[in-house]
Design a protein around this motif. Structure first.
Motif, PDB file in Angstrom:
ATOM      1  N   LEU A  60     -57.298   8.961 -47.189  1.00 22.27           N
ATOM      2  CA  LEU A  60     -55.958   8.653 -47.689  1.00 22.27           C
ATOM      3  C   LEU A  60     -55.859   9.084 -49.143  1.00 22.27           C
ATOM      4  N   ILE A  61     -54.783   9.798 -49.461  1.00 19.00           N
ATOM      5  CA  ILE A  61     -54.490  10.232 -50.820  1.00 19.00           C
ATOM      6  C   ILE A  61     -53.302   9.424 -51.320  1.00 19.00           C
ATOM      7  N   ASN A  62     -53.531   8.524 -52.271  1.00 20.63           N
ATOM      8  CA  ASN A  62     -52.442   7.753 -52.864  1.00 20.63           C
ATOM      9  C   ASN A  62     -51.931   8.520 -54.076  1.00 20.63           C
ATOM     10  N   GLY A  63     -50.703   9.028 -53.971  1.00 25.64           N
ATOM     11  CA  GLY A  63     -50.162   9.930 -54.987  1.00 25.64           C
ATOM     12  C   GLY A  63     -50.213  11.363 -54.492  1.00 25.64           C
ATOM     13  N   ALA A  64     -49.914  11.543 -53.206  1.00 25.86           N
ATOM     14  CA  ALA A  64     -50.127  12.835 -52.546  1.00 25.86           C
ATOM     15  C   ALA A  64     -49.172  13.930 -52.986  1.00 25.86           C
ATOM     16  N   THR A 107     -39.977   8.774 -50.493  1.00 30.41           N
ATOM     17  CA  THR A 107     -39.175   9.308 -49.390  1.00 30.41           C
ATOM     18  C   THR A 107     -38.860  10.789 -49.570  1.00 30.41           C
ATOM     19  N   ARG A 108     -38.476  11.174 -50.787  1.00 29.49           N
ATOM     20  CA  ARG A 108     -38.027  12.545 -50.993  1.00 29.49           C
ATOM     21  C   ARG A 108     -39.138  13.578 -50.874  1.00 29.49           C
ATOM     22  N   ASN A 109     -40.400  13.126 -50.889  1.00 32.01           N
ATOM     23  CA  ASN A 109     -41.510  14.077 -50.825  1.00 32.01           C
ATOM     24  C   ASN A 109     -42.271  14.041 -49.507  1.00 32.01           C
ATOM     25  N   TYR A 157     -44.113   5.073 -49.394  1.00 28.49           N
ATOM     26  CA  TYR A 157     -44.445   3.794 -50.019  1.00 28.49           C
ATOM     27  C   TYR A 157     -43.219   2.929 -50.285  1.00 28.49           C
ATOM     28  N   THR A 158     -42.010   3.526 -50.234  1.00 25.84           N
ATOM     29  CA  THR A 158     -40.815   2.705 -50.452  1.00 25.84           C
ATOM     30  C   THR A 158     -40.517   1.820 -49.248  1.00 25.84           C
ATOM     31  N   GLY A 159     -41.130   2.136 -48.104  1.00 24.42           N
ATOM     32  CA  GLY A 159     -40.873   1.344 -46.911  1.00 24.42           C
ATOM     33  C   GLY A 159     -42.107   0.705 -46.315  1.00 24.42           C
ATOM     34  N   GLN A 160     -43.300   1.112 -46.789  1.00 31.01           N
ATOM     35  CA  GLN A 160     -44.528   0.572 -46.210  1.00 31.01           C
ATOM     36  C   GLN A 160     -45.630   0.533 -47.254  1.00 31.01           C
ATOM     37  N   ASP A 161     -46.370  -0.551 -47.262  1.00 34.06           N
ATOM     38  CA  ASP A 161     -47.520  -0.697 -48.152  1.00 34.06           C
ATOM     39  C   ASP A 161     -48.779  -0.415 -47.339  1.00 34.06           C
ATOM     40  N   PHE A 162     -49.462   0.672 -47.666  1.00 36.69           N
ATOM     41  CA  PHE A 162     -50.627   1.059 -46.848  1.00 36.69           C
ATOM     42  C   PHE A 162     -51.752   0.034 -46.939  1.00 36.69           C
TER      43      PHE A 162
END
Length: 341
Positions: free
Chosen positions: A166-170, A195-197, A212-217
């Motif tokens: 997992l890459i946080n800040g992909a 969302t936009r990316n 991440y605006t809709g789900q916290d991994f």
């Protein structure tokens, strides 16, 4: 930003550069004529065609955390004519007498200090031939950012084929390279972005994308063999919940205040690491010519493709630094010297 006389009448031993004499906002930047550097015996002089911005440039401009001020040469203010920038692509203008592996006229890229200028000098050991398949603008994005992604995943994360990464800040400067390099290493890649990316991150090789605006991994229940955290917006405990029992967490960012910045969070990981089965590994990239050579091969094979958010001419460096400071850049910001030569 103050702009001095940058006419074509500058003397042959002078050059235009983006400098700052105080710590602060991009308004502290000044385009000024300064002395053209002279390469030492083991250095080359590069005529800059493009220079990419990195997070370190924003830290150095602000002088925060205070620990970075040593790189700018002064605790209260930067040294005289301190030039920002660490990533460059250009053409060799001159070589020192001990340089054997590079020639005048060669197209190269490198990581070195002071790249937001018409010319920069760089040690031969940190300079490599530019990927032929890339433009100067594209090539300039690789030193620092792609090097960090490669070292973070291959060396600190020890990613192996088939692992879940997992890459946080992909979608960021390092993240866009990390997604592609993790895929090249054979991993199943999950990218976290806004969302936009989402479409961008999926297009560069992510198997799964989390908005991440809709789900916290960290609370979704999925566990990963390797997490590369490039954001620092979750606690160590939260990140460990998303990590496999013997997984590896690679940390390169995080808050910590004006004095220590990310160092405080990274130090916390070192304190916890001996007491858990999971591997908690703080990370800072280092300059490495061999890695630039490998990244050249990956670029020419199509395994990695730079993502450029926007390019700016040298005269608009203040706008570029403002955008860098605002965050949420998709890929890299690049300064070109087209208006300076």
């Amino acid at each position: 930003m103050r702009v001095t006389d940058v006419s074509a009448q500058q003397p042959p031993d002078a050059m235009k550069a983006v400098v700052h004499h105080v710590y602060g906002s991009p308004d502290a930047l000044d385009i000024r004529e300064i002395d053209k550097p002279v390469p030492a015996d083991d250095e080359v002089l590069i005529r800059v065609h493009a220079a990419a911005l990195n997070a370190a440039d924003a830290f150095l401009l602000r002088g925060e955390p205070f620990a970075v001020r040593a790189m700018a040469g002064g605790l209260r203010r930067p040294r005289t004519n301190h030039v920002l920038g660490r990533a460059v692509a250009g053409q060799i203008e001159a070589v020192g007498r001990n340089v054997a592996g590079l020639e005048v006229g060669e197209h190269v890229y490198a990581e070195c200090a002071g790249t937001l200028a018409e010319y920069v000098r760089a040690p031969e050991r940190f300079v490599a031939t530019k990927p032929a398949a890339l433009s100067f603008e594209q090539a300039a994005t690789i030193p620092v950012a792609a090097t960090a992604a490669l070292q973070g995943l291959r060396d600190r994360g020890q990613v192996r084929p088939g692992q879940r990464v997992l890459i946080n800040g992909a979608s960021g400067g390092v993240g866009t390279f990390a997604v592609q390099i993790a895929a090249w290493l054979g991993a199943r890649v999950t990218g976290v972005c806004s969302t936009r990316n989402v479409d961008l991150v999926r297009s560069i090789g992510a198997d799964d994308v989390i908005d991440y605006t809709g789900q916290d991994f960290t609370t979704a229940g999925q566990r990963y063999d390797v997490i590369l955290d490039l954001v620092g917006n979750h606690s160590l405990a939260a990140l460990r919940r998303a990590l496999a029992p013997t997984g590896t967490l690679v940390l390169s960012s995080g808050g910590g205040g004006r004095w220590l910045g990310p160092a405080r969070r990274l130090a916390s990981a070192l304190v916890v690491a001996p007491f858990v089965r999971q591997r908690l590994r703080p990370f800072a990239a280092t300059q490495d010519k061999d890695d630039l050579i490998l990244l050249k091969e990956l670029a020419e094979s199509g395994a990695i493709t730079p993502v450029i958010d926007r390019t700016y001419p040298l005269g608009h460096a203040v706008e570029a630094m403002q955008r860098l400071g605002e965050g949420h850049v998709a890929g890299k910001l690049v300064i070109t010297m087209n208006d300076a030569q």
